[in-house]
Design an enzyme around this catalytic site. Structure first.
Site, PDB file in Angstrom:
ATOM      1  N   GLY A   1       3.681  -5.038   5.445  1.00 31.20           N
ATOM      2  CA  GLY A   1       4.865  -4.987   4.584  1.00 31.20           C
ATOM      3  C   GLY A   1       4.401  -5.073   3.151  1.00 31.20           C
ATOM      4  O   GLY A   1       4.187  -6.148   2.616  1.00 31.20           O
ATOM      5  N   ARG A   2       4.180  -3.894   2.581  1.00 37.57           N
ATOM      6  CA  ARG A   2       3.561  -3.805   1.266  1.00 37.57           C
ATOM      7  C   ARG A   2       4.555  -4.153   0.153  1.00 37.57           C
ATOM      8  O   ARG A   2       4.293  -5.009  -0.669  1.00 37.57           O
ATOM      9  CB  ARG A   2       3.064  -2.376   1.093  1.00 37.57           C
TER      10      ARG A   2
ATOM     11  N   ARG B   1      -4.116 -22.895  10.227  1.00 34.70           N
ATOM     12  CA  ARG B   1      -4.941 -21.761  10.650  1.00 34.70           C
ATOM     13  C   ARG B   1      -4.266 -20.448  10.286  1.00 34.70           C
ATOM     14  O   ARG B   1      -3.079 -20.426   9.963  1.00 34.70           O
ATOM     15  CB  ARG B   1      -5.190 -21.810  12.162  1.00 34.70           C
TER      16      ARG B   1
ATOM     17  N   ASP C   1       6.953  -0.096   8.005  1.00 36.38           N
ATOM     18  CA  ASP C   1       7.464  -1.048   7.013  1.00 36.38           C
ATOM     19  C   ASP C   1       8.984  -1.004   6.880  1.00 36.38           C
ATOM     20  O   ASP C   1       9.589  -1.930   6.330  1.00 36.38           O
ATOM     21  CB  ASP C   1       6.848  -0.762   5.640  1.00 36.38           C
TER      22      ASP C   1
ATOM     23  N   VAL D   1      -3.010  -3.958  14.516  1.00 29.07           N
ATOM     24  CA  VAL D   1      -2.448  -4.123  15.862  1.00 29.07           C
ATOM     25  C   VAL D   1      -0.974  -3.715  15.843  1.00 29.07           C
ATOM     26  O   VAL D   1      -0.441  -3.147  16.798  1.00 29.07           O
ATOM     27  CB  VAL D   1      -2.594  -5.603  16.320  1.00 29.07           C
ATOM     28  N   GLN D   2      -0.314  -3.980  14.700  1.00 25.57           N
ATOM     29  CA  GLN D   2       1.119  -3.669  14.573  1.00 25.57           C
ATOM     30  C   GLN D   2       1.404  -2.171  14.552  1.00 25.57           C
ATOM     31  O   GLN D   2       2.524  -1.735  14.773  1.00 25.57           O
ATOM     32  CB  GLN D   2       1.672  -4.253  13.260  1.00 25.57           C
TER      33      GLN D   2
ATOM     34  N   GLY E   1       0.130   6.182   6.629  1.00 21.05           N
ATOM     35  CA  GLY E   1      -0.348   5.354   7.731  1.00 21.05           C
ATOM     36  C   GLY E   1       0.238   5.849   9.043  1.00 21.05           C
ATOM     37  O   GLY E   1       1.382   6.297   9.078  1.00 21.05           O
TER      38      GLY E   1
HETATM   39  O1  F6P Z   1       2.009   2.480   6.484  1.00 28.36           O
HETATM   40  C1  F6P Z   1       2.356   1.320   5.818  1.00 28.36           C
HETATM   41  C2  F6P Z   1       1.285   0.297   6.002  1.00 28.36           C
HETATM   42  O2  F6P Z   1       1.205  -0.066   7.351  1.00 28.36           O
HETATM   43  C3  F6P Z   1       1.466  -0.923   5.117  1.00 28.36           C
HETATM   44  O3  F6P Z   1       2.238  -1.907   5.686  1.00 28.36           O
HETATM   45  C4  F6P Z   1       0.048  -1.341   4.878  1.00 28.36           C
HETATM   46  O4  F6P Z   1      -0.104  -2.000   3.641  1.00 28.36           O
HETATM   47  C5  F6P Z   1      -0.706  -0.067   4.843  1.00 28.36           C
HETATM   48  O5  F6P Z   1       0.020   0.830   5.634  1.00 28.36           O
HETATM   49  C6  F6P Z   1      -2.121  -0.176   5.344  1.00 28.36           C
HETATM   50  O6  F6P Z   1      -2.709   1.085   5.206  1.00 28.36           O
HETATM   51  P1  F6P Z   1      -4.162   1.459   5.717  1.00 28.36           P
HETATM   52  O7  F6P Z   1      -4.092   1.604   7.194  1.00 28.36           O
HETATM   53  O8  F6P Z   1      -4.436   2.763   5.038  1.00 28.36           O
HETATM   54  O9  F6P Z   1      -5.061   0.369   5.297  1.00 28.36           O
END
Ligand code: F6P
Length: 342
Positions: A170-171, A266, A127, A273-274, A10
């Site tokens: 945060g996976r 909600r 993350d 965005v993060q 990512g």
């Molecule tokens: O790079 C880590 C991360 O931002 C995780 O927090 C998130 O689950 C994942 O990437 C999302 O990935 P993608 O942009 O490929 O959907």
């Protein structure tokens, strides 16, 4: 020396700052030539390169994303993947490769190193879950963005007497949720490290609202899971490294909170965005320190290593230390610090 550079996984604010630092130090101090590989390991598989020198890197320090592009391509899913990567590196005359990425990208780097490729790693992920380094660049920016969002959610939640469930990235680890939750005064912080009990969450929210507070922000990491047998969460498709595509736990959680407590609830999912936009000053400095250290590591011939931050100093650690286990949130931070405000 002829040095290859790639960014994988990512994207992350600060990637361009690393690229700029590697190239500036390499070209000016060591007389290096650089080859950028497009879209992470995919570029090394397909032999797609980009020109990279000090001129190309002008002005990229504050830019988010990565000028090299990125992907979640894993060469080891292909029978001849590693062989194709080695062939490309050989064809391009690459003497050393700098791989900037998280556990997946650096996991590939480590395997290639074991097979004789000269690789140096730079840790990256918003993350912040990579072992062997106290912090990864991009995390500080993501926390800042999430905290600003939570601040904004407070005023609208208070005006409407609502609960707002704010989902952050945060996976496997809840670093962003924990830091942004503490910084933003969250009423609940739910992280992947500890399955949450929906009854207990609702009980605490009820108790809080009974004291006269009528608004609550619940920060939930996308990888947070309910305790078994409580709420059903559907599993999703997986990427090239076998990770499920997450996002949406807040949509499961919010109706449950509303149904059980009667509080209007909600959802805000911060999502990408993060990861977008300009890095904070902290991340620019950390990324620059990592980049300078990475090219020095190349010239010291310390391949199979990753640069890392320990006790605020840049050190070199074997790649294997970084990729074998996830760095999870310190339970003390959650239980002693964050929970004081629940
Ligand atoms: O790079 C880590 C991360 O931002 C995780 O927090 C998130 O689950 C994942 O990437 C999302 O990935 P993608 O942009 O490929 O959907």
């Amino acid at each position: 020396m002829r040095v290859g550079l790639l960014t994988g996984g990512g994207d992350c604010p600060g990637l361009n700052a690393v690229i700029r630092a590697v190239v500036r130090k390499g070209e000016v101090f060591y007389g290096d030539d650089f080859v950028g590989f497009r879209d992470g390991w995919r570029g090394t598989l397909d032999g797609v390169t980009l020109p990279l020198d000090v001129e190309v890197c002008r002005g990229i320090l504050p830019r988010g994303g990565t000028i090299l592009g990125t992907s979640r391509t894993n060469p080891y899913t292909l029978p001849d993947g590693a062989q194709r990567v080695r062939a490309t590196l050989h064809r391009e005359g690459i003497e050393a490769l700098v791989a900037i990425g998280g556990e997946d990208t650096l996991g590939v780097a480590w395997r290639l190193h074991e097979e004789g490729v000269a690789v140096v790693g730079v840790p990256k992920t918003i993350d912040n879950d990579l072992s062997a380094t106290e912090v990864t660049f991009g995390f500080n920016t993501a926390v800042q963005i999430a905290t600003e969002a939570i601040d904004r959610l407070h005023t609208t939640a208070e005006s409407h007497d609502r609960v707002i469930v704010c989902e952050v990235m945060g996976r496997h680890a809840g670093w962003i949720a924990t830091y942004a939750g503490i910084a933003g005064g969250a009423a609940e912080i739910l992280v992947p490290e500890e399955p949450f009990n929906i009854d207990e969450v609702c009980e605490r929210l009820r108790a809080r609202h009974a004291k006269g507070r009528f608004a609550s922000i619940v920060v939930v990491a996308e990888g947070a899971v309910p305790t078994e047998g409580t709420i059903e969460v559907v599993s999703t498709e997986v990427d090239n490294f076998g990770h499920p595509r997450l996002g949406g736990i807040a949509n499961v959680l919010a109706p449950e909170i509303e149904r059980r407590t009667g509080f209007e609830t909600r959802v805000t999912i911060l999502g990408h965005v993060q990861r977008g936009g300009t890095p904070t000053a902290y991340d620019r400095v950390l990324a620059t320190r990592f980049g300078v250290a990475a090219i020095e590591t190349v010239h010291d011939g310390q391949y199979g290593h990753m640069v890392a931050l320990q006790n605020d100093r840049i050190v070199r650690v074997p790649l294997s230390h970084a990729v074998h286990a996830i760095k999870t949130v310190d339970p003390q931070l959650l239980h002693d610090v964050a929970a004081t405000f629940f």
